[in-house]
Design an enzyme around this catalytic site. Structure first.
Site, PDB file in Angstrom:
ATOM      1  CB  THR A  40      -0.935   0.016   1.219  1.00  0.00           C
ATOM      2  OG1 THR A  40      -0.160  -0.212   2.400  1.00  0.00           O
ATOM      3  CG2 THR A  40      -1.983  -1.085   1.105  1.00  0.00           C
ATOM      4  CG  HIS A  45       4.856   1.791   9.378  1.00  0.00           C
ATOM      5  ND1 HIS A  45       4.464   0.960  10.404  1.00  0.00           N
ATOM      6  CD2 HIS A  45       3.759   1.949   8.589  1.00  0.00           C
ATOM      7  CE1 HIS A  45       3.194   0.641  10.269  1.00  0.00           C
ATOM      8  NE2 HIS A  45       2.735   1.225   9.173  1.00  0.00           N
ATOM      9  CG  HIS A  48       4.477  -2.583   7.741  1.00  0.00           C
ATOM     10  ND1 HIS A  48       4.683  -1.328   7.228  1.00  0.00           N
ATOM     11  CD2 HIS A  48       3.194  -2.897   7.429  1.00  0.00           C
ATOM     12  CE1 HIS A  48       3.591  -0.898   6.623  1.00  0.00           C
ATOM     13  NE2 HIS A  48       2.670  -1.833   6.739  1.00  0.00           N
ATOM     14  CE  LYS A  82      -6.104   1.609   6.578  1.00  0.00           C
ATOM     15  NZ  LYS A  82      -5.352   2.819   6.919  1.00  0.00           N
ATOM     16  NE  ARG A  86      -6.672  -0.972   3.187  1.00  0.00           N
ATOM     17  CZ  ARG A  86      -5.600  -0.711   3.924  1.00  0.00           C
ATOM     18  NH1 ARG A  86      -4.749   0.206   3.519  1.00  0.00           N
ATOM     19  NH2 ARG A  86      -5.386  -1.345   5.065  1.00  0.00           N
ATOM     20  CD  GLN A 173      -4.944 -12.496   4.885  1.00  0.00           C
ATOM     21  OE1 GLN A 173      -5.061 -11.309   4.609  1.00  0.00           O
ATOM     22  NE2 GLN A 173      -4.701 -12.904   6.122  1.00  0.00           N
ATOM     23  CG  ASP A 194      -5.329  -5.746  11.796  1.00  0.00           C
ATOM     24  OD1 ASP A 194      -4.471  -6.666  11.754  1.00  0.00           O
ATOM     25  OD2 ASP A 194      -5.194  -4.676  11.172  1.00  0.00           O
ATOM     26  CE  LYS A 231      -1.647   1.436  14.989  1.00  0.00           C
ATOM     27  NZ  LYS A 231      -2.490   1.531  13.787  1.00  0.00           N
ATOM     28  CE  LYS A 234       0.534   5.470  12.610  1.00  0.00           C
ATOM     29  NZ  LYS A 234       0.680   5.665  11.174  1.00  0.00           N
ATOM     30  CB  THR A 235       6.782  10.406  16.219  1.00  0.00           C
ATOM     31  OG1 THR A 235       6.996  10.713  14.832  1.00  0.00           O
ATOM     32  CG2 THR A 235       7.480   9.091  16.557  1.00  0.00           C
TER      33      THR A 235
END
Length: 421
Positions: A40, A45, A48, A82, A86, A173, A194, A231, A234-235
């Site tokens: 995607t 990051h 992952h 989500k 998307r 999947q 998830d 979470k 994340k920054t």
């Protein structure tokens, strides 16, 4: 210890479809297992990394991991996590992202280099030839809509709406799991919390196709939250990317170095290959010598070495030490660019100028010539690590790092990067 016991010690297991059955199978034989990532974006990051570190642990325990790049599933879009649909990417975007993620995986895990390495596959290879009629007749018949609707990944979207495209994601999947079960001897799928609905859909499909005795298992990892409940990964500046062009190795190192004492042992368990004994020692040092931040330094070093390599780690450590001490003279121009990327940045020509005029008229660091002279006389300014003491000094390209940058420090911690153009 048994790999499942180790994962439990590392708090790396959220749910399992059959813990006893999987443990028994692992004790009996080498198994195949897989985890996938959809293209995607053009870089992973740190979030992952979590399931793929589990794959690596299985590899070190003697098992056969497979990484699936989702060239097909990435074209559809996973509804998991989500709240809305998307935006579909073009096939060119998906291919470009797939290529970049593949290169990242090869670098991180030596994937696909030899028979002992982690195997790399792309699910587009076995789905692109499936016709619509084959999909509906031979595959769709195995999936009950009522069961699909009950999966959290779909149920959570029923109020806001879900397209048929994303609704079928769990089928794609499931096709992956069956293909890998048949052709790669894969018996275990690993995914984030998830992904439970997608994984169990695959297991149901395998048993319908291969019989109820088919040995296949699913395992999910917990959602990672920081001690403050926010979470992980994340920054204020956004995600922490593995691509050094998006997040420099220095920024990457600093992210891990600045972790809360309450989180660092958890991250050492999840992300490093340190032993239980080594992590316990670091945990004790957090309690007895928290000011030394040895656990954070170890975490930052281990992760930067793993993702970016030895030279990038050395550079990150050197920049960190220089910033801490204020002695930046030994840094290279590239290290200056990396370490001061997010500092206030100005531009200046390479023309020679009086220091006072230059500070005020060219780069605007000082509000007035009077203030500039006062700060110089008081020793409040330094250039490239050297105090400025002469109000008549001349700024020349020789004052710069490789005729690219000049670094001004005002006070103890306020830095300004001047890019010479």
């Amino acid at each position: 210890m048994n790999i499942i016991d180790e994962l439990e010690w590392r708090d790396a297991i959220n749910q399992q479809t059959d813990e006893a059955g999987l443990k028994k199978l692992i004790d009996q034989k080498t198994i195949g297992l897989y985890c996938g990532v959809d293209p995607t974006g053009d870089s992973m990051h740190i979030g992952h990394l979590i399931p793929f570190m589990i794959l690596k642990r299985f590899q070190l325990a003697g098992h056969r991991p497979v990484i699936v790049i989702g060239g097909a599933t990435g074209s559809i879009g996973d509804p998991s996590g989500k709240s809305e649909e998307r935006v579909l990417q073009t096939s060119e975007q998906v291919q470009n992202n797939s290529d970049k993620l593949t290169r990242q995986m090869v670098k991180l895990f030596d994937a696909g280099k030899n028979e002992e390495s982690i195997r790399m596959v792309n699910n587009l290879d076995w789905t692109k030839e499936i016709s619509l009629l084959d999909f509906l007749r031979n595959i769709g018949k195995s999936f009950n809509v009522n069961t699909m609707l009950s999966k959290d990944i779909v149920a959570s979207r029923l109020e806001t709406g879900i397209s048929f495209t994303e609704f079928t994601y769990q089928i794609l999947q499931s096709i992956d799991f069956l293909h890998l079960y048949r052709h790669e001897d894969v018996q275990l799928q690993i995914g984030g919390a998830d992904q439970w609905g997608n994984i169990t859909a695959g297991l149901e499909y395998i048993r319908k196709q291969e019989g109820s005795e088919a040995e296949a298992y699913g395992l999910t990892i917990p959602l990672m939250l920081k001690a403050d409940g926010t979470k992980f990964g994340k920054t204020a500046g956004g995600a922490i990317w593995l691509d050094p062009e998006k997040t420099t190795p220095y920024e990457f190192y600093q992210f891990w170095l600045n972790q809360d004492d309450r989180d660092v042992v958890k991250y050492l368990k999840y992300f490093t290959f340190l032993t239980k004994e080594e992590i316990e020692v670091l945990g004790e040092k957090i309690a007895t010598e928290p000011h030394k931040r040895e656990a954070q330094k170890t975490l930052a070093s281990e992760m930067t070495l793993f993702v970016h390599g030895e030279q990038a780690l050395k550079d990150a450590e050197k920049i960190t030490a220089a910033l801490f001490s204020g002695d930046v003279k030994s840094l290279t121009a590239d290290q200056i660019e990396e370490g001061f990327k997010n500092m206030p940045t100005f531009e200046s020509s390479k023309e020679e100028r009086n220091i006072v005029e230059w500070l005020v008229d060219v780069v605007g660091i000082e509000p007035s010539r009077r203030q500039a002279r006062e700060d110089i006389k008081n020793g409040a300014l330094s250039m490239n690590g050297e105090k400025i003491t002469d109000v008549e000094a001349i700024v020349t390209p020789e004052n710069s790092f490789d005729e690219r940058f000049i670094l001004i420090r005002k006070g103890k911690k306020k830095y300004f990067l001047i890019r010479l153009v």
